[in-house]
Design an enzyme around this catalytic site. Structure first.
Site, mmCIF file in Angstrom:
data_model
loop_
_atom_site.group_PDB
_atom_site.id
_atom_site.type_symbol
_atom_site.label_atom_id
_atom_site.label_comp_id
_atom_site.label_asym_id
_atom_site.label_seq_id
_atom_site.Cartn_x
_atom_site.Cartn_y
_atom_site.Cartn_z
ATOM 1 N N ASP A 48 -4.371 -31.930 26.124
ATOM 2 C CA ASP A 48 -4.494 -33.041 25.374
ATOM 3 C C ASP A 48 -5.740 -32.916 25.418
ATOM 4 O OD1 ASP A 48 -4.443 -35.658 24.642
ATOM 5 O OD2 ASP A 48 -3.124 -36.295 26.068
ATOM 6 N N ASP B 35 -1.810 -41.443 18.342
ATOM 7 C CA ASP B 35 -0.590 -41.815 19.186
ATOM 8 C C ASP B 35 0.808 -42.342 18.546
ATOM 9 O OD1 ASP B 35 -1.484 -40.269 21.225
ATOM 10 O OD2 ASP B 35 -1.755 -41.449 23.163
ATOM 11 N N CYS C 43 -6.062 -37.537 30.525
ATOM 12 C CA CYS C 43 -6.457 -39.295 29.673
ATOM 13 C C CYS C 43 -6.454 -41.052 29.974
ATOM 14 C CB CYS C 43 -5.685 -39.105 27.953
ATOM 15 S SG CYS C 43 -5.784 -37.959 27.351
ATOM 16 N N ASP D 99 1.473 -36.328 31.981
ATOM 17 C CA ASP D 99 -0.288 -37.051 32.465
ATOM 18 C C ASP D 99 0.181 -38.045 33.592
ATOM 19 O OD1 ASP D 99 -2.697 -37.823 33.012
ATOM 20 O OD2 ASP D 99 -3.160 -38.656 31.497
HETATM 21 C C1 GLA Z 1 -3.112 -39.295 25.525
HETATM 22 C C2 GLA Z 1 -1.723 -38.079 24.161
HETATM 23 C C3 GLA Z 1 -0.585 -38.742 24.752
HETATM 24 C C4 GLA Z 1 -0.487 -38.993 25.726
HETATM 25 C C5 GLA Z 1 -0.873 -39.441 27.122
HETATM 26 C C6 GLA Z 1 -1.399 -38.968 28.121
HETATM 27 O O1 GLA Z 1 -3.568 -40.561 24.674
HETATM 28 O O2 GLA Z 1 -1.969 -37.828 22.982
HETATM 29 O O3 GLA Z 1 0.394 -38.017 23.926
HETATM 30 O O4 GLA Z 1 -0.096 -37.183 26.681
HETATM 31 O O5 GLA Z 1 -2.618 -39.057 26.344
HETATM 32 O O6 GLA Z 1 -2.746 -39.562 29.006
#
Ligand code: GLA
Length: 381
Positions: free
Chosen positions: A146, A204, A112, A63
């Site tokens: 995502d 995560d 995200c 991201d």
């Molecule tokens: C989500 C995904 C992570 C990462 C972030 C980036 O939380 O699960 O692995 O890619 O977004 O914002």
């Protein structure tokens, strides 16, 4: 996802082993250091540190690579400060190193990262065809897709739309679903029409023993849903980021490998310490992850904080990981039958961390420090 080798209509397709590579997220998040100079430097390190030779292939960006808005024609465009030379130029650089390049988007209206001025980075929902075409035109080899800002549209519908858009480009693009396990993607992500190479099974990871343990426990019970070329993904590696001990990082790498998980390095390879590099370069452990049978190891014991996981391998041998989750040392015995070997046989037990061999009846007697994992490859003599 399958790779079909040219040169014979009779050749059976070879399933892809779990993907190996790098992703910047765990080391940089959206900090300014995430830019094209960094990613080029990472590609250089793949070669100079021997990572490409060890099987790591993908250099993936996460991201915050995109600009806040699409261009006047509605196309995605890179953030001009981070990627002034453009994404295609970065892909070219990575391809010149005989590596592959991965990009990120979200199956939502925006990605995200927190919204800025009420806008996030543009997501792929309802833009699937246009975004897939852009991605293919940049020679991207991999998409992590995502789940943020999904407007509660059905997950299978969202992930199918991008899968079909990617396929319709005609370019082979590895499809990595990042749906966090919310809608049981292990039941549908690996099958047509989605046919993803992997799907996240968890939230995560962060760089702590507790977080790694949580993701391990959620993922290890899903072994029956992984099939060759279609893998459960308990999230990227934290090895080298400093929040765990070397023992815990060896456990992390062992568990991910016995679970046939994607091995995506999440530390900055330009500053990695020798201990962490040695873990990531353990070719005997990597071989367990990458084994051609493509089977996720099965947990055959989960009792009193001791986990035993067994993974059958293509050559008839078996990989075994024995993990002491607890905060104190433990002596552990594992019988040959628990490993699935016939009793009374003669076996070689190869210790994949000590790189030594011992002959015996296949049973293991171990003294495991707190949080440690022992890993063996057991073959019949
Ligand atoms: C989500 C995904 C992570 C990462 C972030 C980036 O939380 O699960 O692995 O890619 O977004 O914002």
């Amino acid at each position: 996802m399958f790779v079909v080798f040219a040169g014979g209509a009779t050749a059976a397709p070879t399933p892809m082993p779990p993907q190996m590579g790098f992703n910047n997220w765990n080391s940089t998040h959206c900090r300014d250091e995430f830019n094209e100079a960094m990613i080029r430097g990472i590609a250089d390190k793949f070669i100079s540190l021997g990572l490409r030779d060890a099987g790591y292939r993908y250099v993936n960006i996460d991201d915050c690579w995109a600009n806040w808005q699409r261009d006047k024609d509605g196309n995605l465009q890179p953030n001009p400060k981070r990627f002034p030379s453009g994404i295609k130029a970065l892909a070219d650089y990575i391809h010149q190193h005989d590596l592959k390049f991965g990009l990120y988007s979200s199956a939502g209206t925006s990605t995200c990262e927190p919204l800025k001025e009420n806008r996030g980075f543009p997501g792929g929902l309802n833009h699937e065809k246009q975004d897939a075409a852009t991605i293919a035109s940049w020679d991207v080899d991999y998409l992590k897709y995502d789940n943020c800002n999904n407007q509660k549209v059905d997950a299978k519908q969202r992930y199918t739309a991008m899968a079909e858009a990617l396929r319709s480009t005609g370019r082979p693009i590895f499809y990595s679903m990042c749906e966090w396990g919310e809608n049981k993607p292990w039941l549908w992500g690996g099958k047509p029409p989605v046919d993803a190479g992997s799907w996240r099974t968890t939230g995560d990871i962060s760089d702590t023993y507790a977080s790694m343990l949580k993701n391990f426990k959620e993922n290890v019970v899903l072994n029956q849903y992984a099939t060759p070329g279609h893998y459960n993904d308990p999230d990227m590696l934290e090895v080298g980021n400093g929040g765990m001990t070397n023992t815990e990082y060896r456990t992390h790498f062992s568990l991910w490998s016995i679970m046939a998980a994607p091995l995506l390095i999440g530390t900055d390879l330009r500053t990695i310490k020798p201990d962490a590099l040695e873990i990531l370069l353990n070719k005997e452990v990597i071989a367990v992850d990458q084994d051609a049978l493509g089977v996720q190891g099965k947990q055959v014991r989960d009792a009193d904080g001791i986990h035993v996981i067994v993974k059958p391998l293509k050559d008839g041998s078996r990989a075994v990981a024995v993990f002491n989750e607890t905060d104190t040392p433990h002596d552990v015995s594992v019988s040959a039958t628990e490993i699935g070997l016939k009793s009374g046989g003669s076996y070689n037990a190869r210790d994949l961390w000590a790189h030594s061999d011992a002959k015996g009846d296949g049973a293991l007697k171990l003294s495991l420090p707190a949080h440690a994992t022992a890993m063996y490859r057991i073959s019949q003599l």
